[in-house]
Design a protein around this motif. Structure first.
Motif, PDB file in Angstrom:
ATOM      1  N   TYR A 130      42.338  32.869  33.648  1.00 36.65           N
ATOM      2  CA  TYR A 130      41.643  33.119  35.295  1.00 36.65           C
ATOM      3  C   TYR A 130      39.679  32.746  35.617  1.00 36.65           C
ATOM      4  O   TYR A 130      39.524  32.308  36.780  1.00 36.65           O
ATOM      5  N   THR A 186      37.446  45.370  43.528  1.00 33.62           N
ATOM      6  CA  THR A 186      37.854  44.718  45.109  1.00 33.62           C
ATOM      7  C   THR A 186      36.903  43.493  45.112  1.00 33.62           C
ATOM      8  O   THR A 186      36.316  43.173  46.194  1.00 33.62           O
ATOM      9  N   ASP A 188      35.641  39.390  43.556  1.00 36.35           N
ATOM     10  CA  ASP A 188      36.047  38.039  44.552  1.00 36.35           C
ATOM     11  C   ASP A 188      38.104  37.817  43.997  1.00 36.35           C
ATOM     12  O   ASP A 188      38.400  39.206  42.926  1.00 36.35           O
ATOM     13  N   GLN A 189      38.267  37.129  44.282  1.00 32.66           N
ATOM     14  CA  GLN A 189      40.237  37.367  44.214  1.00 32.66           C
ATOM     15  C   GLN A 189      39.519  36.666  42.026  1.00 32.66           C
ATOM     16  O   GLN A 189      41.242  37.946  41.905  1.00 32.66           O
ATOM     17  N   ALA A 190      39.127  35.693  41.474  1.00 32.66           N
ATOM     18  CA  ALA A 190      39.463  35.928  40.089  1.00 32.66           C
ATOM     19  C   ALA A 190      39.657  36.757  39.227  1.00 32.66           C
ATOM     20  O   ALA A 190      40.352  37.069  38.417  1.00 32.66           O
ATOM     21  N   SER A 191      38.412  37.281  39.893  1.00 32.45           N
ATOM     22  CA  SER A 191      38.038  39.360  39.536  1.00 32.45           C
ATOM     23  C   SER A 191      39.106  40.331  39.182  1.00 32.45           C
ATOM     24  O   SER A 191      39.287  40.469  38.856  1.00 32.45           O
ATOM     25  N   GLN A 192      39.341  39.988  40.498  1.00 34.51           N
ATOM     26  CA  GLN A 192      40.675  40.987  40.820  1.00 34.51           C
ATOM     27  C   GLN A 192      41.907  40.836  40.492  1.00 34.51           C
ATOM     28  O   GLN A 192      42.396  41.727  39.654  1.00 34.51           O
ATOM     29  N   ASP A 193      42.313  39.150  40.187  1.00 34.71           N
ATOM     30  CA  ASP A 193      42.884  39.078  38.966  1.00 34.71           C
ATOM     31  C   ASP A 193      43.171  39.968  37.656  1.00 34.71           C
ATOM     32  O   ASP A 193      44.276  39.983  36.981  1.00 34.71           O
TER      33      ASP A 193
END
Length: 233
Positions: A130, A186, A188-193
């Motif tokens: 990620y 909640t 950025d997308q990379a952190s969430q994934d």
């Protein structure tokens, strides 16, 4: 009248021998090899906290063997009754799992074994996938703590009270970024994934996994413990 030189020498030799002997008996007790023997009478004369030898059961010895086979460095800890219902049984202090980890105290051996595997086979690959870089540190809020469950209504003891839980708060990447549960869940997308992949992997390795979606008390960390039989929230 002064003490003759030869007598001084004999006193010095005797004192040195006594010191060496006490150092041998005062060294931390090595992990048992399955003989289940109690410490010798001379060892029992040492000042002791309420503790007993650990890793005398076949299950505990197998766990310690598994850690060694995985290349994990650790120190076995004596069994402790801390009072108030809080204990540390067949616990270890992790010294090196391949990635630095903050705030680790006593952990039951099965928890330590699964945590080390999670760090190796989930955290590292997920960071590469990620973020395209390595995790250089795992940050935690600690392991052993003699207390009740946070956010619970039952008044039951937390698994932290038995050295059977660890709370993971975030990760430091090689490029300096810190991916924290507080904000990252909640974010950025990379952190969430990344964080959701680690949560999912944890659910396959630990008996209980609690994250930010469980309740307000867990908004900033993953709680991992070896009880619960696969409870994952």
């Amino acid at each position: 009248m002064g003490v003759p030189a030869f007598l001084k020498l004999r006193i010095l030799v005797a004192a040195t021998a006594a010191l060496a002997l006490s150092a041998c008996f005062g060294a931390p007790e090595a992990m048992k090899n399955g003989n289940g023997k109690r410490p010798s009478a001379s060892t029992q004369k040492r000042p002791q906290i309420a503790s007993t030898p650990s890793f005398t059961s076949a299950e505990a010895q197998q766990c310690a063997f598994d850690l060694k086979q995985a290349g994990v460095r650790f120190t076995p800890l004596a069994n402790e009754d801390h009072g108030g219902g809080c204990t540390s049984i067949d616990s270890v202090k992790l010294l090196d799992i391949g990635t630095p980890v903050t705030n680790l105290g006593a952990m039951t051996c099965p928890l330590a074994r699964n945590f080390a595997a999670w760090a190796q086979y989930a955290v590292k690959p997920a960071a590469r996938k990620y973020f395209g870089t390595e995790v250089v540190k795992i940050e935690t809020f600690g392991t052993y703590s003699c207390r009740n469950i946070y956010g619970g209504r039952s008044g039951r003891m937390s698994q932290h009270a038995y050295s059977n839980a660890v709370d993971v708060s975030g990760f430091v990447l090689a490029d300096g970024r810190r991916i924290m549960l507080d904000g990252g869940w909640t974010g950025d997308q990379a952190s969430q994934d990344f964080l959701r992949a680690l949560h999912k992997s944890g659910c396959r390795r630990f008996g209980t996994v609690l994250g930010p979606d469980y309740n307000a008390a867990h908004y900033n960390h993953f709680h991992f413990d070896m009880s619960g039989g696969g409870y994952c929230r």
